[in-house]
Design an enzyme around this catalytic site. Sequence first.
Site, PDB file in Angstrom:
ATOM      1  N   LYS A  35       0.848  -1.201   0.000  1.00 35.73           N
ATOM      2  CA  LYS A  35       0.000   0.000   0.000  1.00 35.73           C
ATOM      3  C   LYS A  35       0.882   1.249   0.000  1.00 35.73           C
ATOM      4  O   LYS A  35       2.101   1.164   0.227  1.00 35.73           O
ATOM      5  CB  LYS A  35      -0.898  -0.008   1.245  1.00 35.73           C
ATOM      6  CG  LYS A  35      -0.137   0.093   2.566  1.00 35.73           C
ATOM      7  CD  LYS A  35      -1.030  -0.238   3.744  1.00 35.73           C
ATOM      8  CE  LYS A  35      -0.264  -0.111   5.059  1.00 35.73           C
ATOM      9  NZ  LYS A  35      -1.018  -0.718   6.179  1.00 35.73           N
ATOM     10  N   ARG A 133     -10.570  -0.162  14.922  1.00 37.72           N
ATOM     11  CA  ARG A 133     -10.435   0.458  13.603  1.00 37.72           C
ATOM     12  C   ARG A 133     -11.424  -0.299  12.716  1.00 37.72           C
ATOM     13  O   ARG A 133     -12.602  -0.330  13.040  1.00 37.72           O
ATOM     14  CB  ARG A 133      -8.960   0.374  13.157  1.00 37.72           C
ATOM     15  CG  ARG A 133      -8.570   1.414  12.139  1.00 37.72           C
ATOM     16  CD  ARG A 133      -7.070   1.425  11.847  1.00 37.72           C
ATOM     17  NE  ARG A 133      -6.635   0.265  11.071  1.00 37.72           N
ATOM     18  CZ  ARG A 133      -5.412   0.122  10.554  1.00 37.72           C
ATOM     19  NH1 ARG A 133      -4.506   1.067  10.730  1.00 37.72           N
ATOM     20  NH2 ARG A 133      -5.088  -0.952   9.864  1.00 37.72           N
ATOM     21  N   HIS A 165      -6.432  -7.339  13.136  1.00 36.01           N
ATOM     22  CA  HIS A 165      -5.205  -6.527  13.139  1.00 36.01           C
ATOM     23  C   HIS A 165      -4.868  -6.141  14.571  1.00 36.01           C
ATOM     24  O   HIS A 165      -5.769  -5.843  15.360  1.00 36.01           O
ATOM     25  CB  HIS A 165      -5.429  -5.276  12.284  1.00 36.01           C
ATOM     26  CG  HIS A 165      -4.177  -4.530  11.918  1.00 36.01           C
ATOM     27  ND1 HIS A 165      -3.032  -5.148  11.479  1.00 36.01           N
ATOM     28  CD2 HIS A 165      -3.900  -3.200  11.909  1.00 36.01           C
ATOM     29  CE1 HIS A 165      -2.105  -4.222  11.219  1.00 36.01           C
ATOM     30  NE2 HIS A 165      -2.608  -3.044  11.474  1.00 36.01           N
ATOM     31  N   ARG A 221       1.217 -10.664   7.451  1.00 35.41           N
ATOM     32  CA  ARG A 221       1.074  -9.515   6.550  1.00 35.41           C
ATOM     33  C   ARG A 221       2.197  -8.534   6.853  1.00 35.41           C
ATOM     34  O   ARG A 221       2.138  -7.792   7.823  1.00 35.41           O
ATOM     35  CB  ARG A 221      -0.280  -8.818   6.758  1.00 35.41           C
ATOM     36  CG  ARG A 221      -1.496  -9.725   6.594  1.00 35.41           C
ATOM     37  CD  ARG A 221      -2.783  -8.914   6.682  1.00 35.41           C
ATOM     38  NE  ARG A 221      -2.883  -8.109   7.879  1.00 35.41           N
ATOM     39  CZ  ARG A 221      -3.446  -8.502   9.012  1.00 35.41           C
ATOM     40  NH1 ARG A 221      -4.000  -9.696   9.109  1.00 35.41           N
ATOM     41  NH2 ARG A 221      -3.479  -7.698  10.057  1.00 35.41           N
ATOM     42  N   TYR A 264      14.487  31.379   7.872  1.00 35.24           N
ATOM     43  CA  TYR A 264      13.361  32.110   8.472  1.00 35.24           C
ATOM     44  C   TYR A 264      13.430  32.092   9.988  1.00 35.24           C
ATOM     45  O   TYR A 264      13.658  31.053  10.604  1.00 35.24           O
ATOM     46  CB  TYR A 264      12.039  31.458   8.058  1.00 35.24           C
ATOM     47  CG  TYR A 264      11.669  31.648   6.615  1.00 35.24           C
ATOM     48  CD1 TYR A 264      11.524  32.932   6.064  1.00 35.24           C
ATOM     49  CD2 TYR A 264      11.436  30.550   5.798  1.00 35.24           C
ATOM     50  CE1 TYR A 264      11.171  33.096   4.736  1.00 35.24           C
ATOM     51  CE2 TYR A 264      11.071  30.706   4.472  1.00 35.24           C
ATOM     52  CZ  TYR A 264      10.943  31.983   3.944  1.00 35.24           C
ATOM     53  OH  TYR A 264      10.583  32.135   2.634  1.00 35.24           O
ATOM     54  N   CYS A 311      12.622  25.320   4.955  1.00 32.21           N
ATOM     55  CA  CYS A 311      11.721  26.112   4.117  1.00 32.21           C
ATOM     56  C   CYS A 311      10.923  25.181   3.200  1.00 32.21           C
ATOM     57  O   CYS A 311      11.053  23.966   3.263  1.00 32.21           O
ATOM     58  CB  CYS A 311      12.520  27.112   3.290  1.00 32.21           C
ATOM     59  SG  CYS A 311      13.691  28.069   4.277  1.00 32.21           S
ATOM     60  N   MET A 312      10.143  25.781   2.319  1.00 33.91           N
ATOM     61  CA  MET A 312       9.283  24.960   1.458  1.00 33.91           C
ATOM     62  C   MET A 312      10.100  24.037   0.565  1.00 33.91           C
ATOM     63  O   MET A 312       9.766  22.871   0.401  1.00 33.91           O
ATOM     64  CB  MET A 312       8.376  25.860   0.611  1.00 33.91           C
ATOM     65  CG  MET A 312       7.314  25.085  -0.151  1.00 33.91           C
ATOM     66  SD  MET A 312       6.195  26.159  -1.074  1.00 33.91           S
ATOM     67  CE  MET A 312       5.238  26.892   0.247  1.00 33.91           C
ATOM     68  N   ASP A 313      11.190  24.572   0.001  1.00 31.08           N
ATOM     69  CA  ASP A 313      11.974  23.782  -0.954  1.00 31.08           C
ATOM     70  C   ASP A 313      13.469  23.797  -0.649  1.00 31.08           C
ATOM     71  O   ASP A 313      14.272  23.508  -1.538  1.00 31.08           O
ATOM     72  CB  ASP A 313      11.763  24.308  -2.379  1.00 31.08           C
ATOM     73  CG  ASP A 313      10.324  24.183  -2.822  1.00 31.08           C
ATOM     74  OD1 ASP A 313       9.863  23.037  -3.019  1.00 31.08           O
ATOM     75  OD2 ASP A 313       9.645  25.223  -2.941  1.00 31.08           O
TER      76      ASP A 313
END
Length: 370
Positions: A35, A133, A165, A221, A264, A311-313
């Site tokens: 998954k 769950r 599970h 699993r 920042y 930072c973002m990138d």
Amino acid sequence: MNVIAEAVVDLAAIRGNTAALDAHVGAAGLMAVVKADGYGHGMIPAANAALAGGADWLGVVGVAEAVALRAAGITAPVLCLMDDPQAAHAEAIGRGVDLCVGSAGTLSRVTAAACAAGRPARVHLKADTGMSRGGATAADWPGLVDAALAAQAACYVDITGLWSHLACADMPGHPSIAAQLTAFGDAVELAEKAGVRPELRHLANTPATLTLPQTWLDLVRVGGGIYGLCTLPGGGPDWLRPAMTTRTRLVQVKRVPAGSGVSYGHRYTTKTQTTLGLVPVGYAEGVPRTAAGVAQVQTRGRRRTISGTVCMDQFVIDLGDEPAEAGDEVVLFGPGDAGEPTAQEWADALGTISYEIVTAFGCRWPKSYR
Ligand SMILES: *Cc1c(COP(=O)(O)O)cnc(C)c1O
């Protein structure tokens, strides 16, 4: 992504981990859980590597993933782990994909889909034995079993599996483990007394596969384990090999004076004159902002802690007075062979599990395979 960065996936490690886990569980079968795009490693390559290592089954969350496995030519048994009443059940049945059924509502939809598809649905009835769950509670289980047996008698379903599970398999000694084992035993006994003859009873995830043989039953699993990861305290045994390495390159290197505020908020300030390196990945690429000041990367054989805000990138590392130049390789994490940090170390630094680290990066970064 704009920059040179890649997640290198070691398929031999996935194959080898699967083979080692398969040997570890002896006669029990092994389902490789692929998954979340194979925990970020790429679903199809991971599935093929696991099958080459001896996996008997593949596990995914939803029907779309199962269909993608079939479209890639994979014929091994596949189970959808999510009981989703809205799923494209008819397509799954047509493709020979096993479905999780944990409620009477889903059972009636799956039965209708089997009628439409003109062939029985293979279902694994899921008991909620204490995780709260998915799955049927102890109160709902007898009704689900009876309804499934009626559908089986009418040739709409084959009850292939009974499963549950574990909530706390990675907390050795947690009292819920024994309680869930007992509850699952009761659920299986009730179903068998009612006339269910399951091919497979299954309960174990990676930590249970590694530490709780009494949970292996007919099939384990295993997700994290095939990628060389485990959620047990301290990670898994050293015979599991982490399969993912994330690496990029410095895009800038420069000398700055003592007292320079970095990134920042100036959450890092240089103590002396020093060299800063700019790493061109940030939270948009899966590097959490909380990695600032705690997570490490490796360049030119040395570890460096992220200096200042992510930072973002991009983020910055302090290279001291060591030689460095733009283009130098930066490894965020890998198997640890060359002293680089591992995904487990990132997880420990960030207060999470290694699975969140590899999916955060792997689901975003371009991948290459070796
Ligand atoms: C994800 C998942 C697994 C695999 O868990 P790991 O700890 O990665 O081995 C097993 N069973 C179910 C139901 C899951 O959702």
